[in-house]
Write an enzyme that holds these catalytic residues in place. Structure first.
Site, PDB file in Angstrom:
ATOM      1  N   GLY A  69      46.461  46.974  54.389  1.00 23.13           N
ATOM      2  CA  GLY A  69      45.040  46.985  53.741  1.00 23.13           C
ATOM      3  C   GLY A  69      44.277  45.810  54.270  1.00 23.13           C
ATOM      4  O   GLY A  69      42.683  46.206  54.324  1.00 23.13           O
ATOM      5  N   ASN A 147      42.681  42.988  41.871  1.00 20.52           N
ATOM      6  CA  ASN A 147      44.063  42.448  42.072  1.00 20.52           C
ATOM      7  C   ASN A 147      44.625  41.738  40.928  1.00 20.52           C
ATOM      8  O   ASN A 147      45.743  41.507  40.932  1.00 20.52           O
ATOM      9  CB  ASN A 147      44.424  42.455  43.424  1.00 20.52           C
ATOM     10  CG  ASN A 147      43.639  41.443  44.247  1.00 20.52           C
ATOM     11  OD1 ASN A 147      42.331  41.438  44.178  1.00 20.52           O
ATOM     12  ND2 ASN A 147      44.000  40.177  44.309  1.00 20.52           N
ATOM     13  N   GLN A 175      44.555  48.316  45.237  1.00 18.24           N
ATOM     14  CA  GLN A 175      45.361  48.346  43.642  1.00 18.24           C
ATOM     15  C   GLN A 175      45.313  49.651  43.087  1.00 18.24           C
ATOM     16  O   GLN A 175      45.881  49.835  42.245  1.00 18.24           O
ATOM     17  CB  GLN A 175      44.887  47.129  42.944  1.00 18.24           C
ATOM     18  CG  GLN A 175      45.179  45.815  43.491  1.00 18.24           C
ATOM     19  CD  GLN A 175      46.524  45.450  43.457  1.00 18.24           C
ATOM     20  OE1 GLN A 175      47.436  46.163  42.657  1.00 18.24           O
ATOM     21  NE2 GLN A 175      46.992  44.568  44.242  1.00 18.24           N
ATOM     22  N   SER A 195      47.004  50.307  51.114  1.00 21.99           N
ATOM     23  CA  SER A 195      48.166  49.592  51.739  1.00 21.99           C
ATOM     24  C   SER A 195      49.354  50.457  51.261  1.00 21.99           C
ATOM     25  O   SER A 195      49.590  50.569  50.119  1.00 21.99           O
ATOM     26  CB  SER A 195      47.983  48.252  51.404  1.00 21.99           C
ATOM     27  OG  SER A 195      49.112  47.617  51.831  1.00 21.99           O
ATOM     28  N   HIS A 197      52.484  49.308  51.067  1.00 22.58           N
ATOM     29  CA  HIS A 197      53.609  48.473  50.518  1.00 22.58           C
ATOM     30  C   HIS A 197      53.086  48.156  48.858  1.00 22.58           C
ATOM     31  O   HIS A 197      53.981  47.544  48.399  1.00 22.58           O
ATOM     32  CB  HIS A 197      53.741  47.106  51.098  1.00 22.58           C
ATOM     33  CG  HIS A 197      52.600  45.823  51.055  1.00 22.58           C
ATOM     34  ND1 HIS A 197      52.911  45.020  50.257  1.00 22.58           N
ATOM     35  CD2 HIS A 197      51.700  45.516  51.779  1.00 22.58           C
ATOM     36  CE1 HIS A 197      51.963  44.270  50.072  1.00 22.58           C
ATOM     37  NE2 HIS A 197      51.204  44.495  51.176  1.00 22.58           N
ATOM     38  N   CYS A 321      48.249  32.577  44.480  1.00 27.71           N
ATOM     39  CA  CYS A 321      47.741  33.336  45.550  1.00 27.71           C
ATOM     40  C   CYS A 321      47.452  32.356  46.851  1.00 27.71           C
ATOM     41  O   CYS A 321      47.610  32.602  47.868  1.00 27.71           O
ATOM     42  CB  CYS A 321      46.608  34.114  45.368  1.00 27.71           C
ATOM     43  SG  CYS A 321      47.216  35.435  44.230  1.00 27.71           S
TER      44      CYS A 321
HETATM   45  C1  LIG Z   1      47.204  43.546  48.614  1.00 30.60           C
HETATM   46  C2  LIG Z   1      45.865  43.725  48.902  1.00 30.60           C
HETATM   47  C3  LIG Z   1      45.093  43.956  50.072  1.00 30.60           C
HETATM   48  C4  LIG Z   1      45.840  43.206  51.532  1.00 30.60           C
HETATM   49  O1  LIG Z   1      46.809  44.846  51.768  1.00 30.60           O
HETATM   50  P1  LIG Z   1      47.815  44.197  52.764  1.00 30.60           P
HETATM   51  O2  LIG Z   1      48.492  45.444  53.235  1.00 30.60           O
HETATM   52  O3  LIG Z   1      48.961  43.154  52.405  1.00 30.60           O
HETATM   53  O4  LIG Z   1      47.131  43.682  54.085  1.00 30.60           O
HETATM   54  C5  LIG Z   1      43.782  44.128  49.825  1.00 30.60           C
HETATM   55  N1  LIG Z   1      43.226  44.208  48.885  1.00 30.60           N
HETATM   56  C6  LIG Z   1      43.679  44.178  47.798  1.00 30.60           C
HETATM   57  C7  LIG Z   1      42.956  44.404  46.626  1.00 30.60           C
HETATM   58  C8  LIG Z   1      45.281  43.890  47.607  1.00 30.60           C
HETATM   59  O5  LIG Z   1      45.630  43.866  46.425  1.00 30.60           O
END
Ligand SMILES: *Cc1c(COP(=O)(O)O)cnc(C)c1O
Length: 393
Positions: A69, A147, A175, A195, A197, A321
């Site tokens: 992401g 998030n 999210q 993203s 994961h 965080c």
């Molecule tokens: C987790 C997250 C990201 C980052 O994604 P990654 O795959 O961990 O780099 C970006 N934006 C939001 C809103 C997220 O929750």
């Protein structure tokens, strides 16, 4: 263990792992090669691309797979701004750092940046976006949902402002994927970041949707992969896993969203009723169906997390965080919470695997944890003393 930190990351769904395994073992071919072993990788890659595109109402060549992401956000923002040096960017104060720090990095290099405020519920006002427009505004980047507090932003309205002004519209929808409908044409966005994961796929893979006709400047130069938009041998297993994870979102659909929403509501109601001096953070209705976030007065988020961990419950606090430091979250501060309240933040994020028994257990153990922490808190003792003297007057 009860895992309620699905906004941070999720476990890999068994179906996803199963889909990935062949591409980590037997089908290891490089998709760019010409023998049939490679052909299997190439067709798996394209089938994942089709799945992700279909889910968003996009076409496959509008999907660029990335290393997650953060990279997708960087590609959207830097890739748009670097087309014409020196332009103006509009973003909001509650963005994920993948967006906020990227915009600030560009500002240091001479680009102009406007960071819009939000209201007490974390909403960006589309009218503020309109007011911030300048003739050289090249990009508006506002997250689809937050998030930390789960607020869902009026992206359709903001994208309409962008379109009228001739600026590109990017939204970080990391999210929102699988939690709320995301159709690229209904939203009217030019770019959208994802993203894997966060949706029961593997870490280190994501995607950027880019509307046909636009070509961000690549972040990574090299081979011609992803139609020259992102060089490097593709993470085939990761992308296949991402595709399978999105396929599962499609199959689960509304059913799992409604289940999460029901459990989230039970959690919010239980906490608000069972613990005094708690505020729900984020918008009461326009919020992610899997996210409950609070500020719990007179105590620190870290203390709550450690006590929950001793009960085998994983949760998070917004201030955690920026790990190590006790800085309160930039999101809560932007929403107008004073430091001492923002410190006591607690975020519980559910997944489609969360059960009612797990929520019941949290509602059982959390109130005594909070009471014990408050009993040790000088802030709380002070507040109680003031309350008693107030009553005596
Ligand atoms: C987790 C997250 C990201 C980052 O994604 P990654 O795959 O961990 O780099 C970006 N934006 C939001 C809103 C997220 O929750």
């Amino acid at each position: 263990m009860i895992y309620l930190d699905n906004a941070a990351t999720t476990w890999i769904a068994p179906e996803v792992l199963e889909a990935m395994t062949p591409f980590l073992q037997d089908d290891y071919g490089n998709p760019s090669s010409i023998y049939s072993l490679a052909g299997r990788s190439a067709s798996a890659l394209e089938s994942a691309r089709q799945t992700v595109a279909d889910y968003l109402g996009a076409s496959p060549d509008e999907i660029i797979f990335t290393g997650g992401g953060s990279e997708a956000d960087n590609l959207a923002i830097k890739g748009t701004m670097r087309k014409k040096p020196g332009g103006h960017i509009i973003t909001s104060a509650i963005e994920h750092h993948a967006v906020l720090h990227t915009c600030q990095a560009l500002e240091h290099q001479g680009y102009e940046l406007t960071v819009l405020p939000v209201d007490g519920n974390g909403l960006v006002d589309p009218e503020d976006v309109r007011q911030a427009l300048r003739p050289d505004t090249q990009l508006i980047t506002i997250m689809h949902s937050n998030n930390e507090v789960g607020t869902i932003e009026p992206i359709r309205e903001i994208a309409a402002v962008a379109r009228e002004a001739g600026a590109k519209m990017h939204t970080d929808a990391v999210q929102s994927l699988g939690k709320t409908p995301l159709n690229v044409d209904e939203l009217g966005v030019d770019m959208m970041a994802f993203s894997a994961h966060k949706v029961h796929g593997p870490k280190g893979v994501g995607a950027l949707y880019v509307r046909k006709g636009f070509r961000p400047v690549p972040l990574i130069d090299g081979g011609g992969q992803e139609k020259g938009r992102r060089a490097g041998t593709e993470n085939v297993a990761g992308i296949v896993g991402f595709g399978r994870a999105v396929e599962l979102l499609g199959e689960e659909g509304e059913r799992s969203v409604e289940q999460m929403r029901g459990l989230r509501d039970k959690l919010i109601e239980g906490i608000m009723a069972g613990i005094p001096e708690v505020v729900l953070t984020g918008h009461p209705e326009k919020r992610l169906p899997n996210l409950a976030s609070f500020c719990i007065r007179y105590i620190e988020g870290e203390g709550i997390l450690l006590s929950l961990d001793m009960q085998d419950i994983a949760a998070s606090s917004a201030s955690a965080c920026t790990s190590g430091s006790l800085e309160p979250s930039h999101v809560l501060l932007a929403m107008g919470y004073p430091h001492e309240i923002a410190h006591g933040s607690l975020r519980l994020s559910l997944s489609r695997y969360t059960t009612e028994e797990e929520i019941d257990r949290v509602l059982e153990v959390l109130p005594p944890i909070i009471q014990r922490l408050r009993d040790m808190s000088p802030l709380y003792a002070e507040a109680m003393k003031q309350e008693r003297s107030g009553q005596n007057e």
